[in-house]
Design a protein around this motif. Structure first.
Motif, short mmCIF file in Angstrom:
data_model
loop_
_atom_site.label_atom_id
_atom_site.label_comp_id
_atom_site.label_asym_id
_atom_site.label_seq_id
_atom_site.Cartn_x
_atom_site.Cartn_y
_atom_site.Cartn_z
N LEU A 33 0.83 -1.20 0.00
CA LEU A 33 0.00 0.00 0.00
C LEU A 33 0.87 1.24 0.00
CD1 LEU A 33 -2.81 1.24 0.18
CD2 LEU A 33 -2.64 1.12 2.67
N VAL A 34 1.91 1.21 0.81
CA VAL A 34 2.88 2.31 0.81
C VAL A 34 4.00 2.02 -0.18
CG1 VAL A 34 4.55 3.58 2.21
CG2 VAL A 34 2.36 2.86 3.22
N GLY A 35 4.45 0.73 -0.17
CA GLY A 35 5.62 0.37 -0.95
C GLY A 35 5.43 0.47 -2.44
N TRP A 36 4.31 -0.04 -2.98
CA TRP A 36 4.10 0.05 -4.42
C TRP A 36 3.92 1.49 -4.86
CZ3 TRP A 36 0.38 -4.57 -5.89
CH2 TRP A 36 1.14 -5.73 -6.01
N SER A 96 13.55 -3.85 -3.17
CA SER A 96 14.13 -5.00 -2.46
C SER A 96 13.57 -5.15 -1.05
CB SER A 96 15.66 -4.90 -2.45
OG SER A 96 16.23 -6.08 -1.95
N PRO A 97 13.59 -4.12 -0.19
CA PRO A 97 13.00 -4.29 1.15
C PRO A 97 11.49 -4.48 1.13
CG PRO A 97 13.75 -2.03 0.84
CD PRO A 97 14.27 -2.82 -0.32
N VAL A 98 10.80 -3.78 0.23
CA VAL A 98 9.35 -3.91 0.16
C VAL A 98 8.97 -5.35 -0.19
CG1 VAL A 98 7.28 -3.25 -1.15
CG2 VAL A 98 8.91 -1.50 -0.41
N GLU A 99 9.64 -5.91 -1.18
CA GLU A 99 9.26 -7.24 -1.67
C GLU A 99 9.63 -8.34 -0.70
OE1 GLU A 99 10.80 -7.65 -5.62
OE2 GLU A 99 9.18 -6.43 -6.48
N ILE A 100 10.77 -8.24 -0.04
CA ILE A 100 11.16 -9.32 0.87
C ILE A 100 10.21 -9.36 2.08
CG2 ILE A 100 12.86 -8.03 2.26
CD1 ILE A 100 14.61 -10.58 2.17
N ILE A 101 9.78 -8.20 2.58
CA ILE A 101 8.82 -8.18 3.68
C ILE A 101 7.46 -8.69 3.22
CG2 ILE A 101 7.53 -6.66 5.23
CD1 ILE A 101 10.03 -4.91 5.42
N LYS A 102 7.01 -8.22 2.07
CA LYS A 102 5.71 -8.65 1.52
C LYS A 102 5.67 -10.16 1.34
CE LYS A 102 5.12 -8.16 -2.90
NZ LYS A 102 4.92 -9.55 -3.42
N MET A 103 6.71 -10.73 0.75
CA MET A 103 6.70 -12.17 0.47
C MET A 103 6.78 -13.01 1.74
SD MET A 103 8.83 -12.67 -3.08
CE MET A 103 10.32 -11.82 -2.54
N ARG A 104 7.56 -12.56 2.73
CA ARG A 104 7.61 -13.31 3.99
C ARG A 104 6.23 -13.36 4.65
NH1 ARG A 104 13.01 -14.18 6.08
NH2 ARG A 104 14.30 -14.31 4.20
N GLY A 132 18.05 -9.13 -0.45
CA GLY A 132 17.80 -9.63 -1.80
C GLY A 132 18.14 -8.66 -2.90
N LEU A 133 18.95 -7.62 -2.63
CA LEU A 133 19.21 -6.59 -3.64
C LEU A 133 19.83 -7.13 -4.93
CD1 LEU A 133 19.13 -3.64 -4.50
CD2 LEU A 133 21.31 -3.30 -3.32
N VAL A 173 13.43 -17.53 -9.36
CA VAL A 173 14.68 -17.74 -8.62
C VAL A 173 14.87 -16.65 -7.57
CG1 VAL A 173 17.19 -17.78 -8.86
CG2 VAL A 173 15.77 -19.02 -10.50
N LYS A 174 14.58 -15.40 -7.92
CA LYS A 174 14.68 -14.29 -6.98
C LYS A 174 13.80 -14.53 -5.76
CE LYS A 174 12.17 -10.52 -7.62
NZ LYS A 174 11.40 -10.21 -6.39
#
Length: 310
Positions: free
Chosen positions: A87-90, A138-146, A181-182, A244-245
């Motif tokens: 919501l904020v990250g995208w 990178s930080p937005v996606e790793i938090i979202k996916m976890r 994950g950068l 893979v990412k």
């Protein structure tokens, strides 16, 4: 004489040059684009991520089974798990991506916003925007996916929310844990070369067509259709890298498989089909989500810049 061309007046030259308003419009419009992506695309994204990460482990038989199982066991709201971060990250990601894209284009135009760029130059601007937004993505996606990969509820959850994930990442990987994950994100975002290069190709082709009335298609329709087709092109080309990412970034063990070896691991354990887990929901999602987002972005940019092209 007919062979002579008139010299632009100082006022005309000034009107052609990019202003601060032109440079900032892409960033502001990017926020609207990011919010559009969340609304349209997050349920598809949850299904895609779960199919990618689970791979061939047998939890889901396919995208439809994943969707049905998620809603049946966790409720429809589970499709928006991890949505508080996007919501904020995208919104921030699209502001950075599309704002930097606009400015890389202006850089290649030499500051003259009326100068036409080649397909290659549009692609290079997209590549630069992809690498730039990777720092935010990178930080937005790793938090979202976890968060998306949590199947338990209530007290059984490992993470109660984004802050828990962020604290875990920094405890595990150090102060820069949010950017764990950068390198993988940079590799995946390099395919923005094809996203924005193909967007220009599709846009020019669509403008060359004629409606039944004999007129060119409306510019907003061109933006929508070209955006959707470019997104389908992007995901078709980059999907194996995206798998893979995401596998790499969602590993809970810090000593697990490095990104550079994850390709071989997926190939060895699941074969070529392993690189396309969750492709169908991703492909279906990519057209409406990105077509809507690019339509909103282009329309908002024109509004903010005071342009009137229909």
């Amino acid at each position: 004489m007919s062979g002579m061309t008139s010299t632009p007046t100082p006022a005309q030259v000034q009107a052609q040059m990019a202003t601060t308003r032109d440079r900032l419009a892409g960033f502001a419009a990017g926020f609207a684009s990011g919010a559009t992506k969340l609304l349209v695309g997050h349920p598809f994204d949850t299904v895609k991520i779960r199919c990618q990460i689970e791979g061939g482990h047998g939890r889901f038989r396919g995208p439809l089974d994943c969707l049905a199982s998620t809603v049946r066991n966790e409720g429809a709201r589970a499709l928006y798990k991890g949505a508080s971060i996007p919501l904020v990250g995208w919104a921030a990601m699209d502001a950075v991506q599309l704002g930097s894209l606009s400015n890389y284009r202006l850089l290649l135009q030499g500051g003259d916003k009326t100068r036409q760029l080649s397909h290659l130059q549009h692609a290079l601007a997209g590549l630069g925007a992809g690498w730039t937004v990777a720092l935010v993505a990178s930080p937005v996606e790793i938090i979202k996916m976890r968060l998306q990969m949590q199947y338990a509820s209530g007290a059984a959850r490992q993470f109660r929310g984004p802050r828990d994930v962020a604290r875990h990442l920094m405890r595990t990987y150090g102060a820069l844990g949010l950017w764990h994950g950068l390198p993988a994100t940079l590799a995946q975002r390099s395919f923005f070369f094809f996203l924005w290069g193909s967007y220009d190709v599709y846009s020019q082709w669509l403008r060359s067509l004629r409606m039944p009335s004999g007129s060119a298609p409306p510019e907003k329709l061109v933006n929508f259709l070209a955006g959707g087709m470019a997104a389908n092109t992007f995901w078709t080309l980059c999907y194996p890298v995206d798998v893979v990412k995401n596998r790499y970034m969602t590993q809970l063990d810090p000593s697990a498989i490095p990104f550079r070896r994850m390709f071989a691991h997926v190939l060895r354990t699941e074969g070529v089909p392993g690189f396309f887990r969750g492709f169908v929901p991703s492909f279906i999602r990519s057209f409406p989500t990105n077509a809507s987002a690019i339509f909103v972005w282009e329309s908002t940019v024109r509004l903010l810049r005071g342009e009137t092209r229909e």
